[in-house]
Design a protein around this motif. Structure first.
Motif, PDB file in Angstrom:
ATOM      1  N   ILE A 113       0.847  -0.955   0.410  1.00  0.00           N
ATOM      2  CA  ILE A 113       0.047   0.458   0.100  1.00  0.00           C
ATOM      3  C   ILE A 113       0.704   0.719  -0.027  1.00  0.00           C
ATOM      4  O   ILE A 113       1.731   0.783   0.946  1.00  0.00           O
ATOM      5  CB  ILE A 113      -1.008   0.036   1.600  1.00  0.00           C
ATOM      6  CG1 ILE A 113      -1.730   1.152   1.231  1.00  0.00           C
ATOM      7  CG2 ILE A 113      -0.538   0.018   2.291  1.00  0.00           C
ATOM      8  CD1 ILE A 113      -2.533   1.444   2.266  1.00  0.00           C
ATOM      9  N   GLU A 114       0.891   2.464  -0.449  1.00  0.00           N
ATOM     10  CA  GLU A 114       1.600   3.067  -1.096  1.00  0.00           C
ATOM     11  C   GLU A 114       0.107   4.275  -1.364  1.00  0.00           C
ATOM     12  O   GLU A 114      -0.674   4.514  -1.753  1.00  0.00           O
ATOM     13  CB  GLU A 114       2.054   3.554  -2.496  1.00  0.00           C
ATOM     14  CG  GLU A 114       3.300   2.665  -2.072  1.00  0.00           C
ATOM     15  CD  GLU A 114       4.562   3.505  -1.157  1.00  0.00           C
ATOM     16  OE1 GLU A 114       4.502   4.407  -0.648  1.00  0.00           O
ATOM     17  OE2 GLU A 114       5.451   2.412  -0.904  1.00  0.00           O
ATOM     18  N   SER A 115       0.281   5.444  -0.589  1.00  0.00           N
ATOM     19  CA  SER A 115      -0.103   6.851  -0.778  1.00  0.00           C
ATOM     20  C   SER A 115       0.305   7.414  -1.543  1.00  0.00           C
ATOM     21  O   SER A 115       1.822   8.125  -1.553  1.00  0.00           O
ATOM     22  CB  SER A 115      -0.464   7.274   0.493  1.00  0.00           C
ATOM     23  OG  SER A 115       0.475   7.850   1.858  1.00  0.00           O
ATOM     24  N   PHE A 116      -0.366   8.623  -2.551  1.00  0.00           N
ATOM     25  CA  PHE A 116       0.477   9.296  -3.131  1.00  0.00           C
ATOM     26  C   PHE A 116      -0.403  10.405  -3.823  1.00  0.00           C
ATOM     27  O   PHE A 116      -1.659  10.325  -4.092  1.00  0.00           O
ATOM     28  CB  PHE A 116       0.527   8.762  -4.816  1.00  0.00           C
ATOM     29  CG  PHE A 116       1.336   9.178  -5.598  1.00  0.00           C
ATOM     30  CD1 PHE A 116       2.703   9.041  -5.791  1.00  0.00           C
ATOM     31  CD2 PHE A 116       1.384  10.464  -6.513  1.00  0.00           C
ATOM     32  CE1 PHE A 116       3.355   9.110  -6.382  1.00  0.00           C
ATOM     33  CE2 PHE A 116       1.782  10.566  -7.493  1.00  0.00           C
ATOM     34  CZ  PHE A 116       3.568  10.153  -7.369  1.00  0.00           C
ATOM     35  N   PRO A 117       0.037  11.879  -3.126  1.00  0.00           N
ATOM     36  CA  PRO A 117      -0.954  12.875  -3.693  1.00  0.00           C
ATOM     37  C   PRO A 117      -0.915  13.164  -5.096  1.00  0.00           C
ATOM     38  O   PRO A 117       0.064  13.340  -6.447  1.00  0.00           O
ATOM     39  CB  PRO A 117       0.976  14.214  -3.418  1.00  0.00           C
ATOM     40  CG  PRO A 117       1.914  13.544  -3.167  1.00  0.00           C
ATOM     41  CD  PRO A 117       1.929  12.111  -2.773  1.00  0.00           C
ATOM     42  N   VAL A 118      -2.252  13.865  -5.639  1.00  0.00           N
ATOM     43  CA  VAL A 118      -2.200  14.253  -6.569  1.00  0.00           C
ATOM     44  C   VAL A 118      -2.035  15.111  -6.795  1.00  0.00           C
ATOM     45  O   VAL A 118      -2.278  16.411  -6.113  1.00  0.00           O
ATOM     46  CB  VAL A 118      -4.206  14.627  -6.656  1.00  0.00           C
ATOM     47  CG1 VAL A 118      -4.989  14.654  -7.885  1.00  0.00           C
ATOM     48  CG2 VAL A 118      -4.922  13.185  -6.162  1.00  0.00           C
ATOM     49  N   ALA A 119      -1.195  15.722  -7.870  1.00  0.00           N
ATOM     50  CA  ALA A 119      -0.130  17.148  -8.320  1.00  0.00           C
ATOM     51  C   ALA A 119      -1.245  17.835  -8.999  1.00  0.00           C
ATOM     52  O   ALA A 119      -2.585  18.040  -8.995  1.00  0.00           O
ATOM     53  CB  ALA A 119      -0.190  16.232  -9.591  1.00  0.00           C
ATOM     54  N   GLY A 120      -0.774  19.005  -7.226  1.00  0.00           N
ATOM     55  CA  GLY A 120      -1.877  20.233  -7.666  1.00  0.00           C
ATOM     56  C   GLY A 120      -3.181  20.204  -7.189  1.00  0.00           C
ATOM     57  O   GLY A 120      -3.820  21.257  -7.033  1.00  0.00           O
ATOM     58  N   SER A 121      -3.138  19.162  -6.463  1.00  0.00           N
ATOM     59  CA  SER A 121      -4.465  19.119  -5.504  1.00  0.00           C
ATOM     60  C   SER A 121      -4.295  18.558  -3.575  1.00  0.00           C
ATOM     61  O   SER A 121      -3.900  17.963  -3.891  1.00  0.00           O
ATOM     62  CB  SER A 121      -5.402  17.852  -5.654  1.00  0.00           C
ATOM     63  OG  SER A 121      -5.835  18.005  -7.859  1.00  0.00           O
ATOM     64  N   ARG A 122      -4.244  20.044  -3.163  1.00  0.00           N
ATOM     65  CA  ARG A 122      -3.554  19.824  -2.417  1.00  0.00           C
ATOM     66  C   ARG A 122      -4.665  19.204  -1.422  1.00  0.00           C
ATOM     67  O   ARG A 122      -6.068  19.287  -1.229  1.00  0.00           O
ATOM     68  CB  ARG A 122      -3.768  21.144  -1.534  1.00  0.00           C
ATOM     69  CG  ARG A 122      -2.506  21.300  -0.066  1.00  0.00           C
ATOM     70  CD  ARG A 122      -2.927  22.717   0.837  1.00  0.00           C
ATOM     71  NE  ARG A 122      -1.169  22.914  -0.162  1.00  0.00           N
ATOM     72  CZ  ARG A 122      -0.995  24.457  -0.448  1.00  0.00           C
ATOM     73  NH1 ARG A 122      -2.061  25.467   0.752  1.00  0.00           N
ATOM     74  NH2 ARG A 122      -0.451  25.229  -0.782  1.00  0.00           N
ATOM     75  N   GLY A 123      -3.802  17.858  -0.738  1.00  0.00           N
ATOM     76  CA  GLY A 123      -4.840  17.601   0.651  1.00  0.00           C
ATOM     77  C   GLY A 123      -5.760  16.300   0.052  1.00  0.00           C
ATOM     78  O   GLY A 123      -6.181  15.491   1.116  1.00  0.00           O
ATOM     79  N   ARG A 124      -5.860  15.725  -1.302  1.00  0.00           N
ATOM     80  CA  ARG A 124      -5.830  14.856  -2.428  1.00  0.00           C
ATOM     81  C   ARG A 124      -4.926  13.823  -2.169  1.00  0.00           C
ATOM     82  O   ARG A 124      -3.569  13.926  -2.789  1.00  0.00           O
ATOM     83  CB  ARG A 124      -6.407  16.011  -3.704  1.00  0.00           C
ATOM     84  CG  ARG A 124      -7.639  15.936  -3.492  1.00  0.00           C
ATOM     85  CD  ARG A 124      -8.189  16.410  -4.870  1.00  0.00           C
ATOM     86  NE  ARG A 124      -8.751  14.771  -5.582  1.00  0.00           N
ATOM     87  CZ  ARG A 124      -8.697  15.295  -7.216  1.00  0.00           C
ATOM     88  NH1 ARG A 124      -8.627  16.154  -7.598  1.00  0.00           N
ATOM     89  NH2 ARG A 124      -8.939  14.377  -8.096  1.00  0.00           N
TER      90      ARG A 124
END
Length: 350
Positions: free
Chosen positions: A296-307
């Motif tokens: 399992i890995e979390s990965f930030p959505v580019a250009g969308s803080r908090g997603r």
């Protein structure tokens, strides 16, 4: 007077081997004809051969022979181009050879994103990209590409990575050590202990580092033993990786997921709502359906803080009943869910 026993004259071992070799060649030619006529190359031939063989050869040797047979037959279909992160003689190249065979049409490209583009546009049938490393964790460029591209993971290749210190001069002459950033990171403790005065200089690839070391005896490269042979370098010190269980897992990408083998894993990408308990509720789906998560890995959505996107892998094939039930339940909880693919589990190689 007892009768003399007749002795049967047998062919010499050399003649028998020649006869067997001729038979092998005939069978290879017939297999190639069948592959060419049907446009099918039996991707799982090497795995099947390993399970069937009972002779004195090691399983790795049998697998290697059948891998090259499949690779040679694949070239007859004319549509089996394989893209990998180049240049040649890097660990990505070694992984491509391990999975597809040296006889395959292996094409180096400059970036991970380019591998995805080649597969998505259909100019390559498959691609191979690094996905995670046991020392450095996820490969962000690969996860970012999965978030954007429409491809499937159809195979995995966990490759044991052995880093060597290569040079054209003596170890005492080394003033600078070059390699790609990940390799330098995976050897940082060894370098600090054994070459504390040397500058560590990141470059685009281990192959580029080897080329530089070949022209400058004060530069050492961290690269594979195969790179040493290719660029005429000496292995100054073998196996300098800090973690002796240093494994990079490569993903094989294509346009369709692999067929069920009975020993499979499935990868998902999902985004869930940013609220208390949402992640815990999603994870509970795997427990209820008795599916074992392996990654399992979390990965930030580019250009969308908090997603965040979550990349999850579990044991089982997406077509199996429990997996289908879990995916359906997750779809109800997720803002987006993509089945990245199902593929056969493989043990580390090397």
């Amino acid at each position: 007077m007892a009768k003399k026993k007749k002795t049967t004259r047998t062919a010499s071992p050399k003649r028998e081997i020649d006869s067997v070799d001729r038979e092998i060649l005939k069978l290879l030619e017939r297999r190639a004809e069948l592959a060419s006529e049907s446009h099918q190359v039996a991707e799982d031939a090497a795995a099947k051969a390993v399970t069937r063989h009972r002779g004195p050869l090691a399983s790795e040797a049998v697998s290697a022979v059948f891998r090259e047979i499949v690779a040679a037959c694949r070239t007859l279909t004319g549509s089996e181009r394989i893209a990998y992160l180049g240049p040649e003689h890097t660990f990505s190249h070694i992984a491509a050879i391990e999975h597809f065979g040296a006889a395959a049409d292996l094409v180096p490209v400059a970036t991970i994103a380019a591998v995805f583009e080649e597969v998505q546009q259909g100019t390559a049938a498959f691609g191979i990209v690094p996905m995670e490393n046991s020392t450095d964790g996820r490969v962000s460029d690969t996860l970012e590409c999965f978030a954007k591209a429409s491809v499937s993971i159809c195979g995995e290749l966990p490759l044991v990575i052995h880093h060597c210190l290569l040079g054209s001069g003596a170890r005492a002459e080394v003033r600078r050590v070059e390699s790609k950033p990940q390799a330098l990171s995976q050897c940082r403790n060894w370098l600090a202990r054994h070459l504390p005065g040397a500058e560590c200089h990141p470059v685009a690839s281990t192959a580029e580092a080897a080329q530089t070391a070949a022209n400058d005896p004060t530069v050492a490269a961290i690269a594979s033993a195969q790179a040493a042979a290719q660029y005429g370098l000496s292995v100054l010190v073998p196996n300098i990786e800090d973690n002796k269980d240093n494994v990079t897992r490569f993903a094989v990408i294509g346009r369709e997921m692999a067929a069920k083998t009975g020993n499979d894993k499935t990868a998902l990408m999902l985004e869930i709502s940013h609220e208390p308990g949402a992640l815990a509720d999603a994870m509970a789906v795997f427990k209820r359906n008795r599916l074992n998560m392996t990654w399992i890995e979390s990965f930030p959505v580019a250009g969308s803080r908090g997603r965040y996107l979550f990349f999850i892998e579990f044991v089982g094939h997406a077509t199996e009943a429990r997996a289908k039930k879990a995916i359906a339940a997750l779809e109800k909880k997720a803002q987006q869910l993509v089945v990245l693919g199902s593929y056969a589990h493989r043990e580390p190689i090397g």
